[in-house]
Design a protein around this motif. Structure first.
Motif, PDB file in Angstrom:
ATOM      1  N   LEU A 277      -6.405  17.207 -26.987  1.00 35.16           N
ATOM      2  CA  LEU A 277      -6.030  18.109 -28.116  1.00 35.16           C
ATOM      3  C   LEU A 277      -6.546  18.894 -28.313  1.00 35.16           C
ATOM      4  CD1 LEU A 277      -2.931  16.017 -28.918  1.00 35.16           C
ATOM      5  CD2 LEU A 277      -2.827  18.402 -27.694  1.00 35.16           C
ATOM      6  N   MET A 278      -8.017  18.550 -28.559  1.00 36.43           N
ATOM      7  CA  MET A 278      -9.416  19.156 -29.255  1.00 36.43           C
ATOM      8  C   MET A 278      -9.869  20.051 -28.709  1.00 36.43           C
ATOM      9  SD  MET A 278     -10.540  18.420 -32.225  1.00 36.43           S
ATOM     10  CE  MET A 278     -11.989  18.487 -32.800  1.00 36.43           C
ATOM     11  N   HIS A 279      -9.948  19.921 -27.559  1.00 37.88           N
ATOM     12  CA  HIS A 279     -11.056  20.440 -26.484  1.00 37.88           C
ATOM     13  C   HIS A 279      -9.867  21.594 -26.654  1.00 37.88           C
ATOM     14  CE1 HIS A 279     -12.102  20.750 -21.804  1.00 37.88           C
ATOM     15  NE2 HIS A 279     -12.622  21.490 -22.599  1.00 37.88           N
ATOM     16  N   GLU A 280      -8.038  21.226 -25.781  1.00 38.51           N
ATOM     17  CA  GLU A 280      -7.679  23.114 -25.271  1.00 38.51           C
ATOM     18  C   GLU A 280      -7.409  23.507 -26.622  1.00 38.51           C
ATOM     19  OE1 GLU A 280      -5.960  23.541 -22.474  1.00 38.51           O
ATOM     20  OE2 GLU A 280      -7.642  21.547 -22.343  1.00 38.51           O
ATOM     21  N   PHE A 281      -7.500  23.375 -27.725  1.00 39.68           N
ATOM     22  CA  PHE A 281      -7.270  24.094 -29.138  1.00 39.68           C
ATOM     23  C   PHE A 281      -8.397  24.501 -29.395  1.00 39.68           C
ATOM     24  CE2 PHE A 281      -8.271  24.650 -33.346  1.00 39.68           C
ATOM     25  CZ  PHE A 281      -6.864  25.663 -33.925  1.00 39.68           C
ATOM     26  N   HIS A 282      -9.564  24.326 -29.056  1.00 37.91           N
ATOM     27  CA  HIS A 282     -10.820  24.858 -29.003  1.00 37.91           C
ATOM     28  C   HIS A 282     -11.260  26.422 -27.989  1.00 37.91           C
ATOM     29  CE1 HIS A 282     -14.690  26.006 -29.890  1.00 37.91           C
ATOM     30  NE2 HIS A 282     -15.702  25.787 -28.691  1.00 37.91           N
ATOM     31  N   LYS A 283     -10.469  26.236 -27.012  1.00 33.67           N
ATOM     32  CA  LYS A 283     -10.295  27.247 -25.892  1.00 33.67           C
ATOM     33  C   LYS A 283      -9.365  27.846 -26.232  1.00 33.67           C
ATOM     34  CE  LYS A 283      -9.479  24.911 -22.585  1.00 33.67           C
ATOM     35  NZ  LYS A 283      -8.995  24.449 -20.482  1.00 33.67           N
ATOM     36  N   PHE A 284      -7.899  27.447 -27.275  1.00 37.13           N
ATOM     37  CA  PHE A 284      -7.104  28.055 -27.356  1.00 37.13           C
ATOM     38  C   PHE A 284      -7.347  29.086 -28.390  1.00 37.13           C
ATOM     39  CE2 PHE A 284      -3.057  28.961 -29.980  1.00 37.13           C
ATOM     40  CZ  PHE A 284      -2.116  29.345 -29.004  1.00 37.13           C
ATOM     41  N   TRP A 285      -8.074  28.938 -30.206  1.00 38.57           N
ATOM     42  CA  TRP A 285      -8.798  29.185 -30.421  1.00 38.57           C
ATOM     43  C   TRP A 285      -9.807  30.353 -30.357  1.00 38.57           C
ATOM     44  CZ3 TRP A 285      -7.917  28.993 -36.228  1.00 38.57           C
ATOM     45  CH2 TRP A 285      -9.187  29.994 -36.946  1.00 38.57           C
ATOM     46  N   ILE A 286     -10.388  30.703 -29.485  1.00 40.58           N
ATOM     47  CA  ILE A 286     -11.256  31.439 -28.856  1.00 40.58           C
ATOM     48  C   ILE A 286     -10.491  32.891 -27.792  1.00 40.58           C
ATOM     49  CG2 ILE A 286     -13.465  32.264 -27.118  1.00 40.58           C
ATOM     50  CD1 ILE A 286     -14.433  28.981 -28.116  1.00 40.58           C
ATOM     51  N   GLU A 287      -9.392  31.722 -26.933  1.00 37.94           N
ATOM     52  CA  GLU A 287      -8.596  33.366 -26.629  1.00 37.94           C
ATOM     53  C   GLU A 287      -7.766  33.954 -27.702  1.00 37.94           C
ATOM     54  OE1 GLU A 287      -6.135  30.755 -24.673  1.00 37.94           O
ATOM     55  OE2 GLU A 287      -7.480  29.755 -22.698  1.00 37.94           O
ATOM     56  N   GLU A 288      -7.482  32.961 -28.659  1.00 36.67           N
ATOM     57  CA  GLU A 288      -6.404  34.231 -29.987  1.00 36.67           C
ATOM     58  C   GLU A 288      -7.608  34.613 -30.759  1.00 36.67           C
ATOM     59  OE1 GLU A 288      -2.812  33.864 -30.952  1.00 36.67           O
ATOM     60  OE2 GLU A 288      -2.965  33.090 -29.171  1.00 36.67           O
ATOM     61  N   ASP A 289      -8.617  34.398 -30.951  1.00 38.43           N
ATOM     62  CA  ASP A 289     -10.088  35.306 -31.262  1.00 38.43           C
ATOM     63  C   ASP A 289      -9.427  35.791 -32.399  1.00 38.43           C
ATOM     64  OD1 ASP A 289     -12.026  36.350 -31.879  1.00 38.43           O
ATOM     65  OD2 ASP A 289     -11.104  38.757 -31.067  1.00 38.43           O
ATOM     66  N   PRO A 290      -9.143  35.046 -33.566  1.00 35.33           N
ATOM     67  CA  PRO A 290      -8.846  35.327 -34.785  1.00 35.33           C
ATOM     68  C   PRO A 290     -10.350  35.663 -35.958  1.00 35.33           C
ATOM     69  CG  PRO A 290      -8.941  32.323 -35.092  1.00 35.33           C
ATOM     70  CD  PRO A 290      -9.658  33.072 -32.951  1.00 35.33           C
ATOM     71  N   LEU A 291      -9.893  36.214 -36.822  1.00 32.13           N
ATOM     72  CA  LEU A 291     -10.211  37.788 -37.763  1.00 32.13           C
ATOM     73  C   LEU A 291     -11.516  35.832 -38.612  1.00 32.13           C
ATOM     74  CD1 LEU A 291      -8.378  40.253 -39.174  1.00 32.13           C
ATOM     75  CD2 LEU A 291     -10.046  40.320 -37.280  1.00 32.13           C
ATOM     76  N   ASP A 292     -10.132  34.809 -38.961  1.00 28.02           N
ATOM     77  CA  ASP A 292     -11.416  34.104 -39.847  1.00 28.02           C
ATOM     78  C   ASP A 292     -10.601  33.660 -39.740  1.00 28.02           C
ATOM     79  OD1 ASP A 292      -9.327  34.710 -41.861  1.00 28.02           O
ATOM     80  OD2 ASP A 292     -10.512  36.325 -42.358  1.00 28.02           O
ATOM     81  N   ILE A 293     -10.947  31.493 -40.110  1.00 27.91           N
ATOM     82  CA  ILE A 293     -10.321  30.767 -41.391  1.00 27.91           C
ATOM     83  C   ILE A 293      -9.024  30.930 -41.436  1.00 27.91           C
ATOM     84  CG2 ILE A 293     -11.585  30.026 -42.805  1.00 27.91           C
ATOM     85  CD1 ILE A 293     -10.521  27.578 -39.839  1.00 27.91           C
ATOM     86  N   MET A 294      -8.786  32.273 -41.852  1.00 30.29           N
ATOM     87  CA  MET A 294      -7.401  31.954 -42.804  1.00 30.29           C
ATOM     88  C   MET A 294      -6.807  32.157 -41.667  1.00 30.29           C
ATOM     89  SD  MET A 294      -8.235  32.032 -46.384  1.00 30.29           S
ATOM     90  CE  MET A 294      -6.684  32.177 -46.378  1.00 30.29           C
ATOM     91  N   GLU A 295      -6.590  32.264 -40.402  1.00 38.77           N
ATOM     92  CA  GLU A 295      -5.532  32.531 -39.211  1.00 38.77           C
ATOM     93  C   GLU A 295      -5.285  30.875 -39.310  1.00 38.77           C
ATOM     94  OE1 GLU A 295      -4.911  35.997 -36.961  1.00 38.77           O
ATOM     95  OE2 GLU A 295      -6.503  36.179 -37.926  1.00 38.77           O
ATOM     96  N   PHE A 296      -6.078  29.899 -39.385  1.00 38.18           N
ATOM     97  CA  PHE A 296      -6.310  28.769 -38.615  1.00 38.18           C
ATOM     98  C   PHE A 296      -4.194  27.794 -38.752  1.00 38.18           C
ATOM     99  CE2 PHE A 296      -5.770  23.809 -38.772  1.00 38.18           C
ATOM    100  CZ  PHE A 296      -6.679  23.578 -37.810  1.00 38.18           C
ATOM    101  N   ASN A 297      -4.107  28.113 -39.773  1.00 35.98           N
ATOM    102  CA  ASN A 297      -2.314  27.971 -39.995  1.00 35.98           C
ATOM    103  C   ASN A 297      -1.701  28.528 -38.576  1.00 35.98           C
ATOM    104  OD1 ASN A 297      -3.126  26.112 -41.348  1.00 35.98           O
ATOM    105  ND2 ASN A 297      -2.296  26.968 -43.356  1.00 35.98           N
TER     106      ASN A 297
END
Length: 331
Positions: A277-297
């Motif tokens: 899940l850590m590995h996949e979430f990291h890839k997913f985060w990069i794919e989503e390309d959020p503006l900042d940490i405020m989009e984490f949730n």
């Protein structure tokens, strides 16, 4: 009231009809529901989940309680089931083997929840040498070339803790969060270090002409690099622990564990799932390309839904393509 009355009547009608159908099918085939499931469904989540539903939905209390017996009592429970269902074990030797494998998984899943819950409820204690040893081990695995100058130090922020003392960050998930982070860092070290490195890297962000016209040169330079790839590694690890915990308790991980664990799933299986899940979430985060940490949730919730959707497939096993779970490939 009328609608509720109709629903109650419909429920009892369907329940009675279902029992009648099961009786008729048994008479026609000469096999009870457990036999039909074991003989027509291949080993894995599909079979185990059907067996679990059948036992829980039985009108016999002995069958209902068979899914919660002690692991040492499983063989005796199988004998009781065969006797209750009037199945000759000499004529159906494979049935006992199949039921035993399914019950080991079912009972093991319940026990795993209890073990994980115990770790989650145990708070981090800085006076406990074992807890302190694990925390220092996390640092050594992630930053082998950077000695920790002091136990209370701003260096902890370098691996994603919020303050000088990490113990305050474990409150939500207790020791479970630390156990998972240490497992990831120790058994999937290369990926863990890469994810940590990525999370610390600045991410260039395009600044619009409108923004440029409103900023001084110094502000523009700061604005241009004020977004990160990422996140605070350790804090996100604790958050993903929470996600894995909820998947486990809700029963969503049954699909995965019943497909990868030939017998009872263990804490190691859970920790390997966390690594995935850590590995996949990291890839997913990069794919989503959020503006900042405020989009984490938002990103976390979207990732959660994606995993849930995958686990709805009874053939699903979260791909063990990370170093910590290479052993699962041959299971």
């Amino acid at each position: 009231f009328a609608r509720m009355f109709v629903q109650v009547c419909l429920y009892f009608y369907c329940k009675c009809l279902w029992r009648c159908l099961k009786f008729v099918v048994r008479k026609l085939t000469g096999r009870c529901e457990l036999q039909r499931i074991c003989y027509s469904t291949k080993p894995g989540a599909a079979r185990t989940m059907k067996i679990e539903a059948s036992l829980k939905g039985s009108k016999s209390k002995r069958l209902q309680t068979s899914v919660s017996v002690h692991p040492d009592a499983i063989e005796k429970t199988i004998d009781d089931i065969m006797e209750l269902k009037r199945i000759n074990p000499d004529i159906n030797p494979q049935l006992g083997v199949s039921l035993q494998a399914c019950l080991l998984q079912i009972v093991g899943y319940r026990n795993l929840i209890a073990e994980v819950e115990k770790l989650r409820r145990e708070p981090y204690d800085s006076e406990n040498p074992q807890h302190e040893e694990m925390l220092l081990k996390l640092w050594k695995c992630l930053k082998p070339n950077s000695p920790l100058k002091a136990r209370i130090s701003k260096q902890w922020c370098e691996i994603g803790f919020q303050g000088d003392d990490p113990k305050t960050d474990f409150r939500g998930m207790g020791l479970l969060g630390l156990y998972n982070l240490v497992y990831f860092a120790e058994w999937d070290t290369e990926v863990a270090q890469q994810v940590l490195s990525d999370s610390l890297q600045p991410k260039y962000r395009e600044v619009t002409k409108k923004e440029l016209s409103q900023l001084s040169k110094a502000e523009w330079e700061k604005k241009k690099f004020d977004k990160a790839i990422g996140y605070s590694f350790a804090i996100v690890g604790i958050n993903i622990t929470d996600l894995a915990y909820n998947l486990l308790v809700s029963g969503a991980l049954k699909t995965h564990f019943y497909n990868v664990a030939p017998e009872a799933p263990t804490l190691t299986h859970f920790q390997q799932t966390f690594c995935y899940l850590m590995h996949e979430f990291h890839k997913f985060w990069i794919e989503e390309d959020p503006l900042d940490i405020m989009e984490f949730n938002r990103v976390r919730e979207k990732f959660h839904k994606r995993i849930l959707k995958q686990l709805q497939n009874p053939e699903m096993a979260l791909c063990p393509h990370f170093a910590a779970s290479e052993s699962l490939i041959n299971m």
